[in-house]
Design a protein around this motif. Structure first.
Motif, PDB file in Angstrom:
ATOM      1  N   GLU A 244       0.828  -1.215   0.000  1.00  0.00           N
ATOM      2  CA  GLU A 244       0.000   0.000   0.000  1.00  0.00           C
ATOM      3  C   GLU A 244       0.859   1.261   0.000  1.00  0.00           C
ATOM      4  O   GLU A 244       0.520   2.259  -0.628  1.00  0.00           O
ATOM      5  CB  GLU A 244      -0.908  -0.005   1.230  1.00  0.00           C
ATOM      6  CG  GLU A 244      -1.768   1.234   1.417  1.00  0.00           C
ATOM      7  CD  GLU A 244      -2.984   1.265   0.497  1.00  0.00           C
ATOM      8  OE1 GLU A 244      -3.512   2.368   0.265  1.00  0.00           O
ATOM      9  OE2 GLU A 244      -3.400   0.188   0.032  1.00  0.00           O
TER      10      GLU A 244
ATOM     11  N   ASP B 282      -1.609   4.897  -8.054  1.00  0.00           N
ATOM     12  CA  ASP B 282      -2.836   4.306  -7.506  1.00  0.00           C
ATOM     13  C   ASP B 282      -3.654   3.585  -8.569  1.00  0.00           C
ATOM     14  O   ASP B 282      -4.212   2.510  -8.331  1.00  0.00           O
ATOM     15  CB  ASP B 282      -3.698   5.400  -6.857  1.00  0.00           C
ATOM     16  CG  ASP B 282      -3.119   5.876  -5.529  1.00  0.00           C
ATOM     17  OD1 ASP B 282      -2.208   5.204  -5.010  1.00  0.00           O
ATOM     18  OD2 ASP B 282      -3.573   6.918  -5.024  1.00  0.00           O
TER      19      ASP B 282
ATOM     20  N   ASP C  29       1.065   2.827   6.166  1.00  0.00           N
ATOM     21  CA  ASP C  29      -0.013   2.266   5.343  1.00  0.00           C
ATOM     22  C   ASP C  29       0.209   0.779   5.067  1.00  0.00           C
ATOM     23  O   ASP C  29      -0.758   0.010   4.960  1.00  0.00           O
ATOM     24  CB  ASP C  29      -0.158   3.035   4.033  1.00  0.00           C
ATOM     25  CG  ASP C  29      -0.910   4.345   4.211  1.00  0.00           C
ATOM     26  OD1 ASP C  29      -1.644   4.474   5.213  1.00  0.00           O
ATOM     27  OD2 ASP C  29      -0.770   5.239   3.363  1.00  0.00           O
ATOM     28  N   ASN C  30       1.468   0.358   4.943  1.00  0.00           N
ATOM     29  CA  ASN C  30       1.738  -1.070   4.810  1.00  0.00           C
ATOM     30  C   ASN C  30       1.370  -1.812   6.092  1.00  0.00           C
ATOM     31  O   ASN C  30       0.852  -2.936   6.054  1.00  0.00           O
ATOM     32  CB  ASN C  30       3.219  -1.313   4.489  1.00  0.00           C
ATOM     33  CG  ASN C  30       3.532  -1.112   3.020  1.00  0.00           C
ATOM     34  OD1 ASN C  30       2.724  -1.422   2.147  1.00  0.00           O
ATOM     35  ND2 ASN C  30       4.712  -0.592   2.737  1.00  0.00           N
TER      36      ASN C  30
ATOM     37  N   THR D 222      -2.304  -2.203   6.227  1.00  0.00           N
ATOM     38  CA  THR D 222      -2.705  -3.282   5.323  1.00  0.00           C
ATOM     39  C   THR D 222      -2.461  -4.641   5.952  1.00  0.00           C
ATOM     40  O   THR D 222      -3.289  -5.552   5.841  1.00  0.00           O
ATOM     41  CB  THR D 222      -1.933  -3.167   3.993  1.00  0.00           C
ATOM     42  OG1 THR D 222      -2.248  -1.917   3.368  1.00  0.00           O
ATOM     43  CG2 THR D 222      -2.295  -4.294   3.044  1.00  0.00           C
TER      44      THR D 222
END
Length: 324
Positions: free
Chosen positions: A131, A182, A237-238, A241
């Protein structure tokens, strides 16, 4: 084609419309929207949505051209709200004036994807699990094997960068970082699902960030604290996720271990409410299969965060359960 420039603009932020029009992505979108609807104008009511469309579409000229054709049917505010399904939204109805592959963003990306070698296709779709992008070493851990030799990772990454399917950030950092736009990532996730590899790749991604967060947690109290806090921020963000996948796949103990390792980071960087929400979601699903030590520590950390938020009842409840 590389993405055009767009500004940063927060909802409700005062905007200078003339200054916004100096950005190539905004100018292209507005000009093409006017060509499709003569009544269209950039104004204070739609400025944020216009900028958000440019951001969500990575400033890609074709995507902006296609989205502009919708302004005679939808407002830009409605278009921005529908961009989670951008590959289906951006379909041109003008099928008589150019080659088929230029009519939809999906067809254009699919055409480019079809030109890749098999191992390049493998890597592109596997990179979609990141992500927040990745470094070369994390890409090797998660994406190599089953068709991709670890020793070829740099060669394949370089090829995808040359073909404008992967973006490299090499300035002002010790390690280069790679990310998919994205729109490309959305396409790659679809191809990953079709390949049947999603679960295996997400498990690898989860295992990697579980290992890294557990290793990092004690370092948040040493002299290099700021360095490790910055690393966690870049990977946040990873990590989100990985936490989401651990919930979806029922790997509750892995999620609790990551959450426990992130408590200090969440506290210092102001993510206490988010951290509390993660603990709540995991603890409600924790059962006898969870290691007693992992469960007890998670309850104690949840008690700490609840206390930090001023929720005395939850802090007491979690704390009592931890010692019982």
């Amino acid at each position: 084609v590389s993405g055009l420039s767009w500004p940063s603009l927060a909802p409700g932020q005062n905007e200078n419309l003339q200054a916004l029009m100096q950005y190539d992505a905004v100018r292209l979108l507005v000009e093409r929207a006017r060509a499709n609807s003569s009544n269209f104008n950039l104004n204070s009511e739609n400025a944020w949505s216009v900028v958000e469309i440019c951001r969500r579409l990575d400033g890609l000229p074709l995507a902006l051209e296609l989205v502009s054709s919708r302004v005679n049917v939808l407002t830009v505010q409605e278009i921005a709200a529908r961009l989670n399904d951008r590959l289906n939204l951006l379909v041109s109805s003008q099928r008589h004036d150019s080659e088929l592959r230029h009519h939809t963003l999906r067809a254009t990306i699919d055409w480019s994807y079809g030109l890749l070698h098999v191992d390049e296709q493998l890597l592109l779709r596997r990179l979609a699990v990141f992500e927040a992008g990745c470094t070369l070493d994390t890409a090797e851990v998660v994406c190599s094997g089953e068709g991709i030799a670890a020793g070829r990772m740099l060669e394949l990454v370089s090829s995808l960068i040359r073909k404008s399917l992967l973006v490299a950030d090499t300035m002002g950092r010790a390690q280069a970082r790679y990310r998919l736009l994205d729109t490309i990532r959305e396409f790659a996730l679809e191809r990953l699902a079709e390949s049947g590899e999603t679960g295996r790749l997400r498990d690898r991604h989860l295992d990697l960030f579980l290992t890294k967060t557990v290793e990092t947690a004690p370092k948040l109290n040493d002299v290099y604290q700021q360095l490790w806090l910055n690393w966690l921020e870049e990977e946040h963000d990873n990590l989100r996720t990985a936490l989401a996948w651990s919930l979806e796949s029922g790997q509750i103990e892995a999620g609790l271990r990551i959450a426990s390792a992130l408590v200090r980071f969440w506290e210092i960087r102001g993510y206490v409410k988010e951290g509390m929400r993660w603990f709540e979601r995991f603890l409600v699903r924790a059962d006898e299969s969870i290691s007693l030590v992992v469960h007890a520590y998670a309850l104690a950390y949840a008690s700490f965060l609840a206390m930090f938020l001023g929720d005395a009842a939850s802090a007491t409840s979690y704390g009592q359960t931890a010692v019982s």
